[in-house]
Design a protein around this motif. Structure first.
Motif, short mmCIF file in Angstrom:
data_model
loop_
_atom_site.label_atom_id
_atom_site.label_comp_id
_atom_site.label_asym_id
_atom_site.label_seq_id
_atom_site.Cartn_x
_atom_site.Cartn_y
_atom_site.Cartn_z
N LEU A 1 37.71 50.08 40.65
CA LEU A 1 37.75 48.62 40.56
C LEU A 1 37.13 48.06 41.83
CD1 LEU A 1 38.61 45.95 39.24
CD2 LEU A 1 40.85 46.24 40.35
N MET A 2 35.96 47.46 41.71
CA MET A 2 35.25 46.87 42.83
C MET A 2 35.24 45.36 42.62
SD MET A 2 34.72 49.58 44.32
CE MET A 2 34.52 51.31 44.07
N ALA A 3 36.05 44.64 43.38
CA ALA A 3 36.19 43.20 43.19
C ALA A 3 36.19 42.47 44.54
CB ALA A 3 37.46 42.90 42.41
N SER A 4 35.32 42.89 45.44
CA SER A 4 35.26 42.22 46.73
C SER A 4 34.58 40.86 46.58
CB SER A 4 34.50 43.08 47.75
OG SER A 4 33.16 43.25 47.35
N ARG A 5 34.88 39.95 47.50
CA ARG A 5 34.26 38.62 47.57
C ARG A 5 34.43 37.81 46.28
NH1 ARG A 5 30.38 38.45 52.08
NH2 ARG A 5 30.29 40.54 52.96
N ASN A 6 35.65 37.77 45.78
CA ASN A 6 35.91 37.02 44.55
C ASN A 6 36.96 35.94 44.71
OD1 ASN A 6 34.38 37.93 42.10
ND2 ASN A 6 34.99 39.90 42.94
N ASN A 7 37.42 35.68 45.89
CA ASN A 7 38.46 34.67 46.13
C ASN A 7 39.77 34.98 45.40
OD1 ASN A 7 36.95 32.99 47.89
ND2 ASN A 7 35.85 32.19 46.13
N LEU A 8 40.04 36.27 45.16
CA LEU A 8 41.29 36.64 44.51
C LEU A 8 42.47 36.28 45.41
CD1 LEU A 8 40.39 40.21 43.21
CD2 LEU A 8 40.50 38.09 41.89
N GLN A 9 43.49 35.70 44.81
CA GLN A 9 44.68 35.32 45.56
C GLN A 9 45.86 36.23 45.27
OE1 GLN A 9 45.39 31.14 45.01
NE2 GLN A 9 43.33 30.61 45.65
N ARG A 10 45.76 36.99 44.19
CA ARG A 10 46.84 37.93 43.86
C ARG A 10 46.31 39.05 42.98
NH1 ARG A 10 49.09 37.42 38.84
NH2 ARG A 10 48.31 35.68 37.62
N ILE A 11 47.06 40.14 42.97
CA ILE A 11 46.77 41.27 42.09
C ILE A 11 47.86 41.27 41.03
CG2 ILE A 11 46.63 43.79 41.96
CD1 ILE A 11 45.86 43.78 44.90
N PRO A 12 47.51 41.40 39.76
CA PRO A 12 48.55 41.40 38.73
C PRO A 12 49.49 42.59 38.87
CG PRO A 12 46.40 41.90 37.78
CD PRO A 12 46.17 41.55 39.20
N ARG A 13 50.77 42.37 38.61
CA ARG A 13 51.78 43.43 38.73
C ARG A 13 51.51 44.60 37.79
NH1 ARG A 13 55.65 41.91 41.99
NH2 ARG A 13 56.10 39.71 42.33
N TRP A 14 50.92 44.33 36.63
CA TRP A 14 50.70 45.39 35.65
C TRP A 14 49.64 46.39 36.08
CZ3 TRP A 14 45.70 45.07 34.32
CH2 TRP A 14 45.09 43.82 34.24
N ILE A 15 48.91 46.13 37.14
CA ILE A 15 47.84 47.06 37.54
C ILE A 15 48.39 48.45 37.87
CG2 ILE A 15 47.71 46.60 40.03
CD1 ILE A 15 44.58 46.38 39.45
N GLY A 16 49.58 48.52 38.42
CA GLY A 16 50.17 49.81 38.77
C GLY A 16 50.62 50.64 37.59
N THR A 17 50.84 50.00 36.46
CA THR A 17 51.26 50.74 35.27
C THR A 17 50.14 50.91 34.26
OG1 THR A 17 52.10 48.69 34.30
CG2 THR A 17 53.69 50.09 35.48
N SER A 18 49.18 49.99 34.23
CA SER A 18 48.11 50.02 33.23
C SER A 18 46.81 50.63 33.72
CB SER A 18 47.82 48.60 32.73
OG SER A 18 48.96 48.08 32.10
N CYS A 19 46.70 50.90 35.00
CA CYS A 19 45.44 51.40 35.56
C CYS A 19 45.68 52.66 36.39
CB CYS A 19 44.80 50.33 36.43
SG CYS A 19 44.41 48.81 35.55
#
Length: 140
Positions: A14-32
């Protein structure tokens, strides 16, 4: 899991640099859970969810240039046994969690707010630097 989450089950990077992300979804640890590389640098993250600990295959994480502090999610990163490269420069981290460094080959914490290094970390750092040099890193 919603359909969007389910479609990420085979995601390995997952490469998502420079996107103004303010949070990571909680489900990422279980779905990815197959993710091995993640670059979320240069965003506006202020915390990581504790579910980040579910990324058991993660080997490289770049969280540089965010606004992360010593939240539980950041602490969880240090416990990921397959994590070899952890980049956290330019954040607001004030301490290194105790006893969680031996598996890392590269740890970048420059430009944070760390003011003390505990004895157990100080003992581990020379071992960490030695592993880094043997892995082809530059001399310290």
């Amino acid at each position: 899991a919603c359909e969007r989450e389910g479609s990420l089950l085979s995601l390995q990077a997952l490469m998502a640099s420079r996107n103004n992300l303010q949070r990571i979804p909680r489900w990422i640890g279980t779905s990815c859970q197959l993710i091995t590389h993640m670059d979320l640098s240069r965003n506006k993250l202020t915390y990581l969810p504790v579910e980040i600990a579910g990324l058991k295959n993660l080997r490289r994480m770049n969280l540089s240039h965010n606004d992360l502090s010593d939240c539980d999610g950041v602490t969880q990163l240090f416990s990921l046994e397959n994590l070899r490269i952890l980049e956290l420069p330019m954040n607001r981290i004030t301490h290194i969690p105790r006893g969680h460094l031996p598996h890392l080959y590269y740890l970048n914490l420059h430009h944070n707010e760390i003011d003390t290094v505990t004895e157990d970390i100080a003992v581990t750092i020379p071992l960490f630097l030695d592993k880094y040099k043997k892995a082809g890193g530059s001399k310290a």
